[in-house]
Design a protein around this motif. Sequence first.
Motif, PDB file in Angstrom:
ATOM      1  N   THR A  88      46.270  35.513  56.994  1.00 44.16           N
ATOM      2  CA  THR A  88      47.444  35.336  56.140  1.00 44.16           C
ATOM      3  C   THR A  88      47.039  35.058  54.701  1.00 44.16           C
ATOM      4  O   THR A  88      47.578  35.646  53.759  1.00 44.16           O
ATOM      5  N   VAL A  89      46.072  34.163  54.510  1.00 45.06           N
ATOM      6  CA  VAL A  89      45.628  33.819  53.158  1.00 45.06           C
ATOM      7  C   VAL A  89      44.950  35.004  52.492  1.00 45.06           C
ATOM      8  O   VAL A  89      45.220  35.332  51.326  1.00 45.06           O
ATOM      9  N   TYR A  90      44.063  35.677  53.211  1.00 49.33           N
ATOM     10  CA  TYR A  90      43.375  36.838  52.649  1.00 49.33           C
ATOM     11  C   TYR A  90      44.357  37.954  52.313  1.00 49.33           C
ATOM     12  O   TYR A  90      44.212  38.658  51.308  1.00 49.33           O
ATOM     13  N   GLY A  91      45.380  38.140  53.164  1.00 42.10           N
ATOM     14  CA  GLY A  91      46.383  39.160  52.894  1.00 42.10           C
ATOM     15  C   GLY A  91      47.183  38.871  51.636  1.00 42.10           C
ATOM     16  O   GLY A  91      47.473  39.777  50.845  1.00 42.10           O
ATOM     17  N   ALA A  92      47.527  37.584  51.432  1.00 41.95           N
ATOM     18  CA  ALA A  92      48.267  37.210  50.221  1.00 41.95           C
ATOM     19  C   ALA A  92      47.414  37.418  48.977  1.00 41.95           C
ATOM     20  O   ALA A  92      47.905  37.899  47.939  1.00 41.95           O
ATOM     21  N   LEU A  93      46.146  37.092  49.047  1.00 48.01           N
ATOM     22  CA  LEU A  93      45.251  37.281  47.901  1.00 48.01           C
ATOM     23  C   LEU A  93      45.021  38.774  47.620  1.00 48.01           C
ATOM     24  O   LEU A  93      44.980  39.192  46.458  1.00 48.01           O
ATOM     25  N   ASP A  94      44.883  39.560  48.671  1.00 53.40           N
ATOM     26  CA  ASP A  94      44.713  41.007  48.481  1.00 53.40           C
ATOM     27  C   ASP A  94      45.942  41.617  47.813  1.00 53.40           C
ATOM     28  O   ASP A  94      45.813  42.469  46.922  1.00 53.40           O
ATOM     29  N   ALA A  95      47.128  41.191  48.254  1.00 51.07           N
ATOM     30  CA  ALA A  95      48.355  41.727  47.660  1.00 51.07           C
ATOM     31  C   ALA A  95      48.496  41.302  46.209  1.00 51.07           C
ATOM     32  O   ALA A  95      49.023  42.040  45.377  1.00 51.07           O
ATOM     33  N   TRP A  96      48.018  40.102  45.893  1.00 49.78           N
ATOM     34  CA  TRP A  96      48.161  39.576  44.524  1.00 49.78           C
ATOM     35  C   TRP A  96      47.301  40.352  43.529  1.00 49.78           C
ATOM     36  O   TRP A  96      47.694  40.551  42.384  1.00 49.78           O
ATOM     37  N   VAL A  97      46.127  40.779  43.943  1.00 53.37           N
ATOM     38  CA  VAL A  97      45.214  41.475  43.020  1.00 53.37           C
ATOM     39  C   VAL A  97      45.281  42.996  43.174  1.00 53.37           C
ATOM     40  O   VAL A  97      44.505  43.706  42.546  1.00 53.37           O
ATOM     41  N   ALA A  98      46.218  43.491  43.984  1.00 54.78           N
ATOM     42  CA  ALA A  98      46.237  44.926  44.290  1.00 54.78           C
ATOM     43  C   ALA A  98      46.458  45.772  43.048  1.00 54.78           C
ATOM     44  O   ALA A  98      45.877  46.849  42.910  1.00 54.78           O
ATOM     45  N   TRP A  99      47.294  45.286  42.126  1.00 58.72           N
ATOM     46  CA  TRP A  99      47.649  46.090  40.959  1.00 58.72           C
ATOM     47  C   TRP A  99      46.956  45.605  39.694  1.00 58.72           C
ATOM     48  O   TRP A  99      47.368  45.947  38.580  1.00 58.72           O
ATOM     49  N   GLU A 100      45.904  44.805  39.847  1.00 59.08           N
ATOM     50  CA  GLU A 100      45.162  44.323  38.678  1.00 59.08           C
ATOM     51  C   GLU A 100      44.070  45.334  38.312  1.00 59.08           C
ATOM     52  O   GLU A 100      43.344  45.810  39.178  1.00 59.08           O
ATOM     53  N   GLN A 101      43.966  45.635  37.038  1.00 58.86           N
ATOM     54  CA  GLN A 101      42.915  46.541  36.584  1.00 58.86           C
ATOM     55  C   GLN A 101      41.540  45.866  36.645  1.00 58.86           C
ATOM     56  O   GLN A 101      40.550  46.487  37.025  1.00 58.86           O
ATOM     57  N   ASN A 102      41.480  44.580  36.275  1.00 55.28           N
ATOM     58  CA  ASN A 102      40.246  43.799  36.335  1.00 55.28           C
ATOM     59  C   ASN A 102      40.462  42.608  37.260  1.00 55.28           C
ATOM     60  O   ASN A 102      41.566  42.064  37.363  1.00 55.28           O
ATOM     61  N   PHE A 103      39.397  42.190  37.922  1.00 57.07           N
ATOM     62  CA  PHE A 103      39.511  41.066  38.842  1.00 57.07           C
ATOM     63  C   PHE A 103      39.851  39.790  38.056  1.00 57.07           C
ATOM     64  O   PHE A 103      39.118  39.405  37.144  1.00 57.07           O
ATOM     65  N   PRO A 104      40.956  39.091  38.400  1.00 52.73           N
ATOM     66  CA  PRO A 104      41.419  37.936  37.611  1.00 52.73           C
ATOM     67  C   PRO A 104      40.643  36.666  37.937  1.00 52.73           C
ATOM     68  O   PRO A 104      41.192  35.699  38.474  1.00 52.73           O
ATOM     69  N   ILE A 105      39.375  36.623  37.590  1.00 53.29           N
ATOM     70  CA  ILE A 105      38.531  35.485  37.947  1.00 53.29           C
ATOM     71  C   ILE A 105      38.977  34.221  37.226  1.00 53.29           C
ATOM     72  O   ILE A 105      38.929  33.120  37.793  1.00 53.29           O
ATOM     73  N   ALA A 106      39.428  34.347  35.961  1.00 61.26           N
ATOM     74  CA  ALA A 106      39.853  33.161  35.203  1.00 61.26           C
ATOM     75  C   ALA A 106      41.085  32.522  35.834  1.00 61.26           C
ATOM     76  O   ALA A 106      41.176  31.291  35.943  1.00 61.26           O
ATOM     77  N   SER A 107      42.041  33.332  36.261  1.00 60.28           N
ATOM     78  CA  SER A 107      43.245  32.798  36.895  1.00 60.28           C
ATOM     79  C   SER A 107      42.911  32.128  38.220  1.00 60.28           C
ATOM     80  O   SER A 107      43.476  31.077  38.561  1.00 60.28           O
ATOM     81  N   LEU A 108      41.997  32.698  38.975  1.00 61.45           N
ATOM     82  CA  LEU A 108      41.611  32.102  40.247  1.00 61.45           C
ATOM     83  C   LEU A 108      40.886  30.771  40.042  1.00 61.45           C
ATOM     84  O   LEU A 108      41.028  29.847  40.855  1.00 61.45           O
ATOM     85  N   LYS A 109      40.110  30.661  38.968  1.00 63.46           N
ATOM     86  CA  LYS A 109      39.453  29.390  38.666  1.00 63.46           C
ATOM     87  C   LYS A 109      40.489  28.303  38.394  1.00 63.46           C
ATOM     88  O   LYS A 109      40.333  27.145  38.824  1.00 63.46           O
ATOM     89  N   LYS A 110      41.539  28.648  37.657  1.00 66.43           N
ATOM     90  CA  LYS A 110      42.608  27.675  37.390  1.00 66.43           C
ATOM     91  C   LYS A 110      43.298  27.266  38.686  1.00 66.43           C
ATOM     92  O   LYS A 110      43.624  26.094  38.881  1.00 66.43           O
ATOM     93  N   ILE A 111      43.522  28.241  39.567  1.00 65.51           N
ATOM     94  CA  ILE A 111      44.166  27.926  40.842  1.00 65.51           C
ATOM     95  C   ILE A 111      43.278  27.021  41.688  1.00 65.51           C
ATOM     96  O   ILE A 111      43.758  26.064  42.322  1.00 65.51           O
TER      97      ILE A 111
END
Length: 281
Positions: free
Chosen positions: A87-110
């Motif tokens: 469930t967690v991996y699926g939510a994360l995959d869906a969140w980054v599906a339409w990102e051009q670059n991997f949002p590493i900065a946003s994930l660090k904040k989370i």
Amino acid sequence: MWRLRSPRISHLVGRLSQINVVSDVKVQQYRCCQTLVSPPPSSFQQTKCDPPDTVVPRSYIGENVSRKDKTKYLYSTLLELNDSKETVYGALDAWVAWEQNFPIASLKKILNSLEKEQQWHRVVQVIKWMLSKGQGMTMGTYGQLIRALDMDHRVEEAHKFWEMKIGSDLHSVPWQVCHVMISVYYRNNMLEDLVKLFKGLEAFDRKPRDKCIIQKVANAYEMLGLVKEKENILAKYSHLFTEEGPTKPHRRNSFESKKDMHLTSDKPRQRQSRNTSSEEK
């Protein structure tokens, strides 16, 4: 001829006719809805394999949502999900599906927000998902994962991760990450592993800069009954206990000391809270 067919065949023919009628109606409704919600014209070309009016440009999806709102949405979603890995991996995959670059900065904040809420199990899941994508493979992320595993009562897993990813390259591991692992060993009474790690660092002529590390090693020697080694280590690094620090300590050093107080035991934490309350008064 049709009068001679059985009632069962007649019923089957009637059902097939109804299904064909319903299918035609659904197709017409689908095409109508797709026409109503179709996106603005784009440069994308229609292909024969695409249904009519269903081509959506990649930049059109989510372009009106700010990065801050996306991050806030994922954080609230992670707090509401159950502990299932899929469930967690699926939510994360869906969140980054339409990102051009991997949002590493946003994930660090989370991750920092999850740490403040002491959601250690969720921190472990997010970091492991990042590593499975080949992202965030830094010593800072490794130290954060080890600390989260320890706080999630998975010290054996933290020890295995250290041995597999970090322990074989002690000559270049930052002292901050080494201090995290030493604190994990000290907190969980894994004194032999603590001494082994410190000796491995000394073998590469690594000199600690924090007296808290030396104090933990000395205490470990004492609890193991090695009084002679305790005296030797205190004598060797006695300058760390006698040197006076700068008048204004750096913010990073003060943060590391607070983190170390959090990882060692409950007693230092209580002493720190009393000092803080007296200063506030």
